[in-house]
Scaffold this active site. Sequence first.
Site, mmCIF file in Angstrom:
data_model
loop_
_atom_site.group_PDB
_atom_site.id
_atom_site.type_symbol
_atom_site.label_atom_id
_atom_site.label_comp_id
_atom_site.label_asym_id
_atom_site.label_seq_id
_atom_site.Cartn_x
_atom_site.Cartn_y
_atom_site.Cartn_z
ATOM 1 N N ASP A 92 1.953 -15.704 -3.955
ATOM 2 C CA ASP A 92 2.167 -14.550 -3.096
ATOM 3 C C ASP A 92 0.844 -13.779 -3.026
ATOM 4 O OD1 ASP A 92 3.590 -12.429 -1.715
ATOM 5 O OD2 ASP A 92 3.529 -11.333 -3.613
ATOM 6 N N ASP A 94 0.471 -9.812 -1.629
ATOM 7 C CA ASP A 94 0.646 -8.389 -1.914
ATOM 8 C C ASP A 94 1.338 -8.168 -3.255
ATOM 9 O OD1 ASP A 94 -0.458 -7.256 0.470
ATOM 10 O OD2 ASP A 94 1.333 -7.893 1.565
ATOM 11 N N ALA A 209 4.492 -12.436 2.681
ATOM 12 C CA ALA A 209 5.331 -11.701 3.627
ATOM 13 C C ALA A 209 4.517 -10.644 4.362
ATOM 14 C CB ALA A 209 6.493 -11.039 2.883
ATOM 15 N N ASP A 280 5.692 -11.683 -7.283
ATOM 16 C CA ASP A 280 6.058 -10.391 -7.874
ATOM 17 C C ASP A 280 7.482 -9.973 -7.522
ATOM 18 O OD1 ASP A 280 5.817 -7.696 -5.820
ATOM 19 O OD2 ASP A 280 5.140 -9.621 -5.069
#
Length: 344
Positions: A92, A94, A209, A280
């Site tokens: 991921d 962010d 995302a 996360d």
Amino acid sequence: MALLRDFLTTVLRDSRTTLSLQVGVITFVIFAVSKWVLDYRRGSVRQHKLIRLLEDKLKTGAVLLGDHTFDKITRMASNEQHGLEYLQVVSDFDLTLTKFKDENGDRFATTHGVLETSSKMPSSFREDTKQLKAYYFPLEFSPTLTNEEKAVLMDEWWERVHEKLVRVHLKESDLPEMVTESNLTFRTGAGDLLNFLHAAGVPLRIVSAGIADILREAIVLHLGRFNNMSIISNTLQFDSNGVLSGVTTPPMHSYNKGKVVARECDFENSTRPNVILLGDSLGDVQMVPHESFLPPGHVVLRIGFLNDPSSEVMREKYARSYDIVLLGDGDLLFVNELLRVLTA
């Protein structure tokens, strides 16, 4: 070993076997056995170092381990499939490669946040997206909502943000300055991680995302360029005049990543069976299929960042979902050390 003994006995007793051939066979066997012993010892040392690394981290109280963590570590460190040529990393972006909050408790920008807080954007857009974030962000990390319920909410959030984004006529040429003026901040060790993987030729797939255009700009600005890296994320679409005309649909968020990645990636036929996943959110664990859906020999080590570990319910959920949970908004130094030992 019994088969090897029988083979040697046959070769040495066969009167048709020349002396030179016998010597050659014995030399080969000695070399093969010596290599096997050496590899076995190296594997044992590697496994011992990994276990000690985890135990040392446990003593700090800054990590949680899943039920199968030591088993996965042992399998990934085995001689049969250890090493850089067997490894790939899926991460991921962010709040995983980047930090969550500063020392005053104020949040750093995400890739969407770069746009939502930029002085180049109308104040009405900044205020609208701020209100949306205040409502949806706590729901994304709610300890009571199911992943399915969160997926519906994330669809709503991203669709509303992207609709507002298109209306402000964002210029592609403004993106570099927007990233530069933002407070998006990488975790300590992020540069070392990306440089290590790049130098070793290990594929890095970022599944985000966020906004691909922003994260790519941020990586180039702060860390450099990496040709081993691919990005799966929401992408801005600009017209011939460089003005934003749309964002790829359907929107990609933390809780539909598994479906998107399933269309884009073929983990089942990969020649790199060892996968390290970094995320996360509870949705990030879906970036790679569960081992039960992969061929035998594949090992997925899931490492999660629980940036706010204050909820005992969330700690338990993360420990059930990830193999290693790093508590708090820390650095990537442990991940880097784990990689170095694992691939030594």
